[in-house]
Design an enzyme around this catalytic site. Structure first.
Site, PDB file in Angstrom:
ATOM      1  CB  SER A 158      -0.935  -0.055   1.127  1.00  0.00           C
ATOM      2  OG  SER A 158      -2.085   1.133   0.945  1.00  0.00           O
ATOM      3  CG  ASP A 256      -5.995  -2.309  -4.285  1.00  0.00           C
ATOM      4  OD1 ASP A 256      -6.054  -1.100  -4.327  1.00  0.00           O
ATOM      5  OD2 ASP A 256      -5.318  -3.031  -3.446  1.00  0.00           O
ATOM      6  CG  HIS A 286      -6.037  -1.634  -0.232  1.00  0.00           C
ATOM      7  ND1 HIS A 286      -4.858  -1.549  -1.380  1.00  0.00           N
ATOM      8  CD2 HIS A 286      -5.674  -1.101   0.842  1.00  0.00           C
ATOM      9  CE1 HIS A 286      -3.941  -0.995  -0.549  1.00  0.00           C
ATOM     10  NE2 HIS A 286      -4.454  -0.699   0.726  1.00  0.00           N
TER      11      HIS A 286
END
Length: 315
Positions: A158, A256, A286
């Site tokens: 991330s 995502d 995600h």
């Protein structure tokens, strides 16, 4: 009404109910920072853990790092600099301990995890320079410190993946340290996602949304995302030239928010002559790898570990 729940891998659905979404904002930031996600049990045997404080960037505070390695092994080993996620505004190095111990033990490597300064209290380039300070420490420690300097790579998820990509660009541009590989999991690369880029019709509904993205990029940049003059060392997708980067591994989920920017970064890196390994997991949003029993999550973890083993193989 959900537009993409029917596309979610059924084994991942429990995570959506277990961790309800908290919209990112100034009012909720403290709550997000205090939230602790469910983590697997920590393996304690066979791996040493050492917490250190190292010199920070010039004019800045010292930086805390946590180091893991095979117990009692003083050899010069391949080393991963790991950078945690959290949208540049949250997260901590300790959250990665279960995986750090597992990887250090099974792959026979060292892992250095860095607690960088968070936005908005510290905007760009504070976090990047903290991570580079950790890289400086690894290279300064050298073989005497247990690091094989021919096999040093960076890894992140991330925002940590965004910082890892930014660090690779920074090291290339400033000619500081040679990296052997970059390992990215659903990296946060482009401040324009959720602001200027046309929204993906089915991605970004869960866990990390376009609104969350705008808040976090605004916090990091100290102003509205998507404007002119944003440095590629802040938003790696802004880099005009990706040539000269180390071999790149990138894994992401088809649902995502970052799917388009991740695919584009991998495509552009490949066109620039960078060796690229790309994995896209269907039905995955995600943070999907936090679901321990899901087959798609285990497949992603296995693929990632195998790629690290290849990247750190003796040369």
């Amino acid at each position: 009404m959900s537009v993409s729940r029917h596309l979610v891998d059924p084994e991942l659905l429990p995570l959506l109910d277990l961790i309800p979404h908290v919209a990112m904002s100034t009012d909720t930031l403290a709550q997000v920072r205090e939230r602790r996600l469910p983590l697997p049990a920590t393996m304690t045997g066979g791996v040493d853990k050492v917490e250190r404080t190292i010199a920070g960037p010039p004019g800045a505070a010292d930086v805390a790092i946590t180091c893991y390695g095979p117990a009692g092994n003083a050899d010069a080993l391949p080393t991963i600099l790991h950078i945690h996620g959290g949208g540049y505004v949250a997260g901590r190095a300790a959250s990665g301990e279960p995986r750090h111990r597992l990887l250090a033990g099974t792959l026979g490597c060292r892992i250095v995890s860095v607690d960088y300064r968070l936005a908005p209290e510290t905007p760009f380039p504070g976090a990047l320079l903290d991570c580079h300070a950790a890289l400086d420490w690894i290279f300064a420690s050298g073989a005497d410190g247990g690091h094989d300097l021919t096999r040093i790579g960076v890894m992140g998820e991330s925002a940590g993946g965004g910082l890892a990509a930014a660090l690779a660009l920074y090291a290339r541009d400033e000619r500081t340290h040679p990296l052997a590989f970059v390992h990215l999991t659903y990296p946060m690369l482009d401040d324009r996602t959720g602001s200027l880029v046309d929204p993906h019709p089915t991605a970004g509904e869960f866990v990390w949304t376009a609104a969350d993205n705008r808040f976090s990029w605004s916090s990091l940049l100290g102003g509205a995302p998507g404007g002119d003059g944003v440095s590629a060392h802040a938003a790696p997708a802004r880099a005009a030239d990706l040539s000269g980067l180390p071999p790149l591994y990138l894994a992401t989920g088809a649902l995502d928010l970052f799917i388009d920017e991740n695919l584009d970064f991998a495509r552009r890196a490949a066109r620039a002559g960078v060796p690229v390994e790309l994995h896209v997991y269907p039905g995955a949003f995600h943070g999907f790898d936090l679901v321990p029993g899901a087959a798609v999550s285990q497949r992603m973890r296995d693929d990632g570990a195998a790629a690290l083993a290849r990247a750190m193989a003796p040369r």
